[in-house]
Motif scaffolding. Structure first.
Motif, PDB file in Angstrom:
ATOM      1  N   ARG A   1       0.820  -1.207   0.000  1.00  0.00           N
ATOM      2  CA  ARG A   1       0.000   0.000   0.000  1.00  0.00           C
ATOM      3  C   ARG A   1       0.858   1.262   0.000  1.00  0.00           C
ATOM      4  NH1 ARG A   1      -5.853   0.060   1.967  1.00  0.00           N
ATOM      5  NH2 ARG A   1      -6.604  -1.891   1.087  1.00  0.00           N
TER       6      ARG A   1
ATOM      7  N   ALA B   1       0.529   4.005  -2.825  1.00  0.00           N
ATOM      8  CA  ALA B   1       0.256   5.412  -2.519  1.00  0.00           C
ATOM      9  C   ALA B   1       1.292   6.328  -3.160  1.00  0.00           C
ATOM     10  CB  ALA B   1       0.222   5.618  -1.006  1.00  0.00           C
TER      11      ALA B   1
ATOM     12  N   ALA C   1      -2.848   2.078   9.994  1.00  0.00           N
ATOM     13  CA  ALA C   1      -3.865   1.762   8.988  1.00  0.00           C
ATOM     14  C   ALA C   1      -3.933   2.851   7.922  1.00  0.00           C
ATOM     15  CB  ALA C   1      -5.230   1.598   9.658  1.00  0.00           C
ATOM     16  N   GLN C   2      -3.693   4.099   8.317  1.00  0.00           N
ATOM     17  CA  GLN C   2      -3.725   5.224   7.373  1.00  0.00           C
ATOM     18  C   GLN C   2      -2.292   5.630   7.034  1.00  0.00           C
ATOM     19  OE1 GLN C   2      -5.138   9.236   8.577  1.00  0.00           O
ATOM     20  NE2 GLN C   2      -6.597   9.047   6.894  1.00  0.00           N
ATOM     21  N   ILE C   3      -2.023   5.756   5.761  1.00  0.00           N
ATOM     22  CA  ILE C   3      -0.686   6.077   5.273  1.00  0.00           C
ATOM     23  C   ILE C   3      -0.630   7.558   4.926  1.00  0.00           C
ATOM     24  CG2 ILE C   3       0.949   5.678   3.376  1.00  0.00           C
ATOM     25  CD1 ILE C   3      -0.134   2.780   3.292  1.00  0.00           C
ATOM     26  N   GLU C   4       0.328   8.265   5.536  1.00  0.00           N
ATOM     27  CA  GLU C   4       0.473   9.692   5.268  1.00  0.00           C
ATOM     28  C   GLU C   4       1.513   9.920   4.172  1.00  0.00           C
ATOM     29  OE1 GLU C   4       2.383  13.373   7.639  1.00  0.00           O
ATOM     30  OE2 GLU C   4       0.459  12.705   8.462  1.00  0.00           O
TER      31      GLU C   4
ATOM     32  N   SER D   1      -9.767   7.067   1.866  1.00  0.00           N
ATOM     33  CA  SER D   1      -9.697   7.260   3.314  1.00  0.00           C
ATOM     34  C   SER D   1      -8.433   6.688   3.939  1.00  0.00           C
ATOM     35  CB  SER D   1     -10.926   6.640   3.986  1.00  0.00           C
ATOM     36  OG  SER D   1     -10.980   5.242   3.730  1.00  0.00           O
ATOM     37  N   TRP D   2      -7.797   5.700   3.279  1.00  0.00           N
ATOM     38  CA  TRP D   2      -6.612   5.089   3.881  1.00  0.00           C
ATOM     39  C   TRP D   2      -5.331   5.866   3.572  1.00  0.00           C
ATOM     40  CZ3 TRP D   2      -2.882   3.122   0.510  1.00  0.00           C
ATOM     41  CH2 TRP D   2      -3.282   2.881  -0.809  1.00  0.00           C
ATOM     42  N   ILE D   3      -5.445   6.980   2.847  1.00  0.00           N
ATOM     43  CA  ILE D   3      -4.296   7.851   2.572  1.00  0.00           C
ATOM     44  C   ILE D   3      -4.579   9.230   3.165  1.00  0.00           C
ATOM     45  CG2 ILE D   3      -2.939   9.020   0.794  1.00  0.00           C
ATOM     46  CD1 ILE D   3      -3.379   6.660  -1.025  1.00  0.00           C
ATOM     47  N   ARG D   4      -3.606   9.774   3.877  1.00  0.00           N
ATOM     48  CA  ARG D   4      -3.695  11.129   4.413  1.00  0.00           C
ATOM     49  C   ARG D   4      -2.616  11.977   3.750  1.00  0.00           C
ATOM     50  NH1 ARG D   4      -1.481  14.391   8.600  1.00  0.00           N
ATOM     51  NH2 ARG D   4      -3.062  15.700   9.607  1.00  0.00           N
TER      52      ARG D   4
END
Length: 309
Positions: free
Chosen positions: A70, A74, A101-104, A117-120
């Motif tokens: 992921r 991303a 869980a969330q990748i910045e 939603s899983w990317i910041r």
């Protein structure tokens, strides 16, 4: 910031499905075509062997929940000016033990992609220093801590900061200097106090247990930590995973792997992983704490044997 991308060598059988199973990474559709043909690429997508995570970004179905895959997806989607940031970057630097869980992703301020939603996204008006860690372009260790600190639960923040210092990648003085150059970040005052306390020796973090020091040598640097895979309709978290040989190394704590029900669960898990080509090596708590050299020799032998095969 740039991403150097190269295609893996196609599987000896010429099977795109096998290549997708082997490599926890992302591919554009054009890259899938380059590994096989347009017809085979479309067939692989239609069969669900290649899962679309983002526009024109695909990963093998077995790795669709993988943090490593992921992150690659991303960064591929965000473009060559992007870099991994925040808690995700802290994980790659080794400052936190669990992948978020969330990748910045840090990108130039002018860019305006619309992430799932899983990317910041963190938009920056300046170009941060970056390095390559594996396949990922990642912000430097100081910025990883600064951007990720406020996103961590409060009970994990002190440990993460002190682990960053213990690695030698940053120091209290270096982190404070970097913080002074960053205009805004979450929990800034708290982080400043924690840096000051560390500089004066007022706080420390508990040392890692012996099991975390067994596979810290260079020969095991390629192992992925806390890698997620899908097999037989289940998602499994692997303590360590070697993509080159498709080998999982599990560290079995006494509290969760000794009763018959847990043993049966482990056997079923190992069988399901074997169905997708992943062999599991299990090491007990006593093995890890009392004979680390034996553990290293065992895993080394398994990886060498599977590489030769």
């Amino acid at each position: 910031m740039t991403h150097l991308r190269s295609l893996p060598t196609a599987d000896a059988t010429g099977s795109l499905a096998e290549t997708l199973r082997r490599y926890p990474r992302a591919f554009t559709f054009e890259e899938l075509v380059g590994l096989s043909s347009e017809r085979k690429a479309r067939t692989s997508v239609a069969r669900g062997e290649a899962v679309r995570l983002l526009p024109n970004v695909y990963v093998g179905a077995v790795h669709a929940d993988s943090f490593t895959a992921r992150v690659d997806a991303a960064l591929l989607w965000a473009g060559p000016n992007a870099a991994l940031s925040g808690v995700a970057a802290m994980f790659l630097w080794g400052f936190v033990t669990d992948p978020p869980a969330q990748i910045e992703i840090a990108i130039p301020h002018a860019e305006r992609p619309y992430p799932p939603s899983w990317i910041r996204l963190r938009r920056l008006t300046y170009t941060p220093p970056t390095v390559r860690l594996g396949r990922a372009t990642v912000v430097g260790p100081d910025l990883a801590v600064i951007f990720g600190y406020g996103m961590l639960p409060r009970d994990r923040r002190a440990t993460a900061v002190h682990r960053a210092f213990s690695t030698g990648f940053t120091t209290p003085r270096g982190l404070q200097a970097a913080l002074e150059r960053v205009p805004r970040c979450l929990a800034r005052k708290e982080l400043t106090r924690r840096i000051d306390s560390a500089a004066r020796g007022a706080e420390s973090y508990l040392e890692e247990k012996g099991l975390r020091n067994v596979f810290n040598t260079k020969e095991f640097a390629r192992l992925l930590r806390q890698h997620l895979v899908r097999a037989a309709g289940e998602t499994y978290r692997l303590d360590m995973y070697d993509p080159a040989t498709m080998t999982a190394i599990e560290l079995d704590g006494a509290a969760f792997h000794t009763d018959p029900l847990s043993r049966q669960r482990d056997l079923r898990r190992d069988a399901n992983l074997a169905r997708v080509g992943i062999q599991t090596v299990r090491l007990t708590y006593r093995d890890i704490t009392e004979r680390p050299e034996w553990c290293r020799a065992l895993v080394r032998g398994v990886l060498e044997a599977r590489s030769a095969r």
